[in-house]
Motif scaffolding. Structure first.
Motif, PDB file in Angstrom:
ATOM      1  N   HIS A 284      33.704  54.166  19.000  1.00 13.29           N
ATOM      2  CA  HIS A 284      32.472  54.917  19.149  1.00 13.29           C
ATOM      3  C   HIS A 284      31.391  54.149  19.878  1.00 13.29           C
TER       4      HIS A 284
ATOM      5  N   THR B 102      38.051  62.977  16.848  1.00 13.17           N
ATOM      6  CA  THR B 102      36.693  63.473  17.045  1.00 13.17           C
ATOM      7  C   THR B 102      36.600  64.285  18.314  1.00 13.17           C
ATOM      8  N   VAL B 103      35.593  65.112  18.354  1.00 15.06           N
ATOM      9  CA  VAL B 103      35.213  65.717  19.612  1.00 15.06           C
ATOM     10  C   VAL B 103      34.075  64.876  20.131  1.00 15.06           C
ATOM     11  N   ASP B 104      34.270  64.350  21.286  1.00 13.46           N
ATOM     12  CA  ASP B 104      33.323  63.379  21.764  1.00 13.46           C
ATOM     13  C   ASP B 104      32.305  64.056  22.661  1.00 13.46           C
TER      14      ASP B 104
ATOM     15  N   ARG C 238      27.239  51.455  18.702  1.00 10.67           N
ATOM     16  CA  ARG C 238      26.230  51.745  17.707  1.00 10.67           C
ATOM     17  C   ARG C 238      26.321  50.747  16.567  1.00 10.67           C
TER      18      ARG C 238
ATOM     19  N   PHE D 116      29.977  62.504  24.245  1.00  8.91           N
ATOM     20  CA  PHE D 116      29.297  61.311  24.757  1.00  8.91           C
ATOM     21  C   PHE D 116      28.469  61.596  25.988  1.00  8.91           C
TER      22      PHE D 116
ATOM     23  N   GLU E 281      35.424  55.931  29.917  1.00 10.68           N
ATOM     24  CA  GLU E 281      34.794  55.277  31.063  1.00 10.68           C
ATOM     25  C   GLU E 281      35.594  54.065  31.508  1.00 10.68           C
TER      26      GLU E 281
ATOM     27  N   ARG F  99      41.431  61.920  20.167  1.00  8.19           N
ATOM     28  CA  ARG F  99      40.617  62.070  21.355  1.00  8.19           C
ATOM     29  C   ARG F  99      40.013  60.717  21.693  1.00  8.19           C
ATOM     30  N   LEU F 100      39.751  60.542  22.970  1.00 11.20           N
ATOM     31  CA  LEU F 100      39.230  59.249  23.405  1.00 11.20           C
ATOM     32  C   LEU F 100      37.709  59.257  23.397  1.00 11.20           C
ATOM     33  N   SER F 101      37.141  58.132  23.009  1.00 17.92           N
ATOM     34  CA  SER F 101      35.686  58.019  22.976  1.00 17.92           C
ATOM     35  C   SER F 101      35.139  57.899  24.386  1.00 17.92           C
ATOM     36  N   GLY F 102      33.853  58.045  24.516  1.00 13.87           N
ATOM     37  CA  GLY F 102      33.199  57.887  25.815  1.00 13.87           C
ATOM     38  C   GLY F 102      33.458  56.520  26.416  1.00 13.87           C
TER      39      GLY F 102
ATOM     40  N   ALA G  36      32.719  65.143  14.123  1.00 16.95           N
ATOM     41  CA  ALA G  36      33.209  63.856  13.639  1.00 16.95           C
ATOM     42  C   ALA G  36      32.566  62.687  14.372  1.00 16.95           C
ATOM     43  N   ASP G  37      32.092  62.930  15.579  1.00 16.91           N
ATOM     44  CA  ASP G  37      31.549  61.833  16.354  1.00 16.91           C
ATOM     45  C   ASP G  37      30.045  61.684  16.154  1.00 16.91           C
TER      46      ASP G  37
END
Lengths: 258, 222, 222
Positions: free
Chosen positions: C196, A164-166, C199, A168, B108, B101-104, A201-202
Motif C-alpha cells: 500500500h 483490494t480495489v486500488d 503510508r 491509487f 508504477e 490486485r496490484l497496488s499503485g 479494502a484499500d
C-alpha cells in the motif's frame, strides 16, 4: 512497526510534488511556487518518521524548491553570477524531467491497472492432462532445483495481503461524497460487480470508507447500482446497472460534506 | 479433373483440417500454460501460419456459438479461459482463489520495468524517487518480474525484466502489445503547468530560456 | 396470449437457458475435479434435473460439432476431457512438454508440506487460500508426499509429510538440508505496508526489510 493511518499516501517526493503542482493547474498563471513550497514542506512535516532513504529524497527536492523560491524572490541576483544561475536552471530542468517521467509512468500504471482488471475477469484452465496420461508424464520433480523449490516456499508462505480495489490514481486526499460518486461512475461500469469490502479494502481511514458507503447509497438511490447483502453484517454486493456511459455530474449529490 | 473430383479432394482437405483443429483443441485443453503456436505446429506437423489461422478460426467458432469459454492468445501461446461475462459464477466457484490486485506502487514499478527492461534497482529508484526494494521483492515473489541479466559495469547490478506471468496478469501476448510509451508523455498543458510551478525567474519575467522541452532528448522511455 | 407473445416469451426463456449453459461451461472449464451436478445447480440456482439435462445437451453439441474435447460424466461429476481419438496427439504433447514439471500451485503446496510437515489438509488450505485436495492427490499419486500420522485432536485429521523419493529427487539427504526460508519471509504487516505504499511510519523500529542493501546473500538470478 506501527502504521500511521492519518498520513495520506504519497509514493514519494515526486508524487507529492506532482500532486501539489497539478492541484493548482486550474489557471496555470496562478501557479504559485511559494504556496507549493510551503505545502510541500508542510506535507513533509506531516510525514514525520520516514525511513532515512526516503527522507533524504524528500529533503533534496525540498532544498531545490526552496532555492527556486529564493531565486524568484530575489530577481537582482540573476546578473551577479551567471554560472550559479545556469546551475539552478539545470537543477530545475532535471527536477522537471523527473517529474514528467514520474507522471508518464503513473499514467502507464493506470493502463496496466485497467488491463489487469480486464484480464482478471477471465480464469484460465490449468487443469492439465487427466489420469489417463499420468503414466506418460515424466517425473515432475526432475530438474527442480533447490532454489526453485526455495522460492516456491517463500512465495507460498509469504502472507497475502487482503485483495483490494486500488484507487491509487485518484487524489490521495479525497473526502467528498460527490468525488467518490464521480470515481465510482468511472470505475464501476468497468468492473461491473464488486463487493463493498473489496471496494474499500484499500482505504486507510474510516471516514473514507463512510464516504464511499454514502456514495454507493447515492448511486443506489439514483438506480445506477443494485445492492445485495445475503446475510446480516455480511459483505455487500454492488452491481452496476447504469450502463456504459454515465455522466457523473448528472448524478445529483446532496451535500454531505462538512 | 472433373468438378466432382475437385469437390471430393476439397472435402478430403476439409476433413483433414477439421482433424488438425480437433488435435489443437485437445492439446490446449490439457496444457497447464498457454501453448505456443510453434509447439502446436510441431505436434501436428503443419506450418505455423496454418496453425495460427486454425486457432483463430476455433476462437471465432466459440465466440459465434457464445460458449462460456474462449480461446485466447496470452503470453505467447493459446489457452482456454472463461468468458469475462461469466466472472460472477466462476468467482463464486473458485471462492478462495480471489485474484490479488496490484497496488499503485506495484503497478508504477511494473510499468517502469516493463518499458525499460532490463533495468536495475537503482534505475528504478531514480525514476520513482523512492527505494523500490520492497516493491521489487513483492513483484518478484509474485512472479511478475525476474532477474534477467547482470549489468556489465562495476558492481554487476542485477537487471530486472517482466515474466510470462506478467503477460498473463495483463492478458496480453507480448510486451510489444503494450501501447507505445510516447502516448503517455504528459500533454503540453501539464508540462506547462509543471514548468510554471518550477519557474526560476521572478513572476513578472517571462520564462524565456532554460525552459524544458518535452520533445527534447529527455524523453522518458523509448 | 397471441402467438407472437408466446414466441417472445419462448425466446426469453431460451436466452436464459443459453446463459445458464454458458455458466456451466465456464465453471467446468476451470474445475480441477469433476463438478457434481448439485454443485452446479447451487451455483446457478437452478434445479438439478435441468442442470443435468443442460450438461447432456452441451455434451451432445460438442459431439455433433466434432470437437477435440468432450464433456464427460466421471466420478459423479462433469469434466472436460480430450476425445479418445485425439489420444496420440495428447500423448505426444505430454511426452514432449518440456515444461512438464510441477505446476506453480503444486510446487507451492509441496513446499508448504515440506517445510511445515507434518501438516493437515486444512492447514495447507488455510495457508494457500485454496482447496488443495486435487493437488494433494496428485502429489501423493506421484509419491512425493504421504500420510505420515494422524492429528491427536478431534476428527484425527490425516497429516502429510514428504517421502524418501522427494528427498532423492531434490538431491538432499534429509529435510534439514532444505534451504532456509524464514529470513526471506516478511511479516504480514510489512507485506501489507509494502503493498500500500508509503503510508507507513516506522516509529522506533528501523525496517530491516526493504532497506537498500547491496545484493549480498540474496537470491541470484534463476
Amino acid at each position: 512497526m506501527t502504521i500511521d493511518v492519518s498520513t495520506p499516501v504519497y509514493e514519494g517526493p515526486f508524487d507529492l510534488l506532482l500532486h501539489l503542482i497539478l492541484k493548482e493547474q486550474v489557471d496555470i498563471y496562478e501557479v504559485d511556487l511559494s504556496r507549493i513550497v510551503d505545502a510541500y514542506l508542510g506535507e513533509m512535516d506531516r510525514i514525520q518518521a520516514l525511513d532515512l532513504d526516503v527522507a533524504t529524497e524528500f529533503l533534496l527536492i525540498a532544498a531545490t524548491l526552496v532555492e527556486l523560491k529564493t531565486r524568484r524572490l530575489l530577481p537582482g541576483t540573476a546578473d551577479d553570477d551567471l554560472d550559479e544561475e545556469f546551475a539552478m536552471w539545470e537543477e530545475r530542468d532535471l527536477l522537471l524531467a523527473r517529474l514528467i517521467e514520474c507522471k508518464t509512468f503513473k499514467d502507464v500504471a493506470q493502463v496496466f491497472s485497467r488491463l489487469a482488471d480486464d484480464a482478471d475477469l477471465s480464469f484460465p484452465r490449468t487443469v492439465g492432462p487427466d489420469e489417463r496420461f499420468s503414466s506418460l508424464m515424466p517425473d515432475l520433480l526432475e530438474g527442480t532445483s533447490l532454489r526453485r523449490f526455495q522460492s516456491a516456499a517463500i512465495r507460498a508462505l509469504t502472507p497475502r495481503p487482503e485483495p483490494t480495489v486500488d484507487l491509487f490514481h485518484v487524489n490521495p486526499i479525497r473526502f467528498t461524497v460527490a468525488e467518490a460518486v464521480a470515481e465510482l461512475c468511472d470505475e464501476l461500469p468497468r468492473i461491473g460487480h464488486i463487493s463493498f469490502r473489496r471496494l474499500t479494502a484499500d482505504l486507510a481511514e474510516r471516514l473514507e470508507v463512510i464516504v464511499q458507503f454514502l456514495a454507493v447509497l447515492e448511486l443506489f438511490k439514483q438506480g445506477l447500482v443494485e445492492i445485495d447483502q445475503t446475510e446480516r453484517f455480511g459483505d455487500i454486493d454492488i452491481l452496476w446497472t447504469g450502463g456504459a456511459d454515465v455522466d457523473p455530474s448528472s448524478v445529483l449529490v446532496d451535500a454531505y460534506e462538512g | 479433373m472433373t468438378d466432382e473430383m475437385h469437390d471430393k479432394v476439397d472435402d478430403q482437405v476439409d476433413d483433414q483440417i477439421a482433424e488438425f483443429k480437433r488435435a489443437i483443441e485437445a492439446v490446449i485443453l490439457v496444457a497447464h500454460d498457454p501453448v505456443p503456436p510453434d509447439l502446436l505446429a510441431q505436434l501436428i506437423e503443419q506450418p505455423i501460419v496454418l496453425v495460427e489461422q486454425w486457432c483463430e478460426e476455433l476462437r471465432d467458432e466459440y465466440a459465434a456459438q457464445r460458449r462460456g469459454f474462449e480461446l485466447r492468445r496470452v503470453a505467447g501461446g493459446f489457452r482456454y479461459q472463461t468468458h469475462h461475462d461469466q466472472t460472477p459464477y466462476v468467482e463464486r466457484f473458485v471462492l478462495h482463489d480471489q485474484k490479488a490486485r496490484l497496488s499503485g506502487a506495484a503497478l508504477e514499478t511494473l510499468a517502469i520495468i516493463a518499458y525499460k527492461q532490463p533495468i536495475s534497482r537503482a534505475q528504478v529508484a531514480s525514476i520513482r524517487g523512492v527505494d523500490p526494494d520492497g516493491v521489487i521483492r513483492t513483484l518478484q515473489a509474485r512472479g511478475y518480474i525476474d532477474e534477467v541479466a547482470r549489468d556489465h559495469g562495476p558492481g554487476q547490478a542485477v537487471l530486472f525484466g517482466t515474466t510470462a506471468l506478467f503477460l498473463e496478469k495483463l492478458g496480453i501476448d507480448t510486451v510489444d502489445d503494450l501501447p507505445p510509451i510516447a502516448e503517455f508523455i504528459p500533454s503540453a498543458d501539464i508540462v506547462e503547468a509543471l514548468e510554471h510551478g518550477l519557474r526560476v525567474s521572478p513572476v513578472d519575467e517571462a520564462p524565456s530560456f532554460g525552459s524544458f522541452s518535452p520533445e527534447g532528448d529527455r524523453e522518458p522511455g523509448h
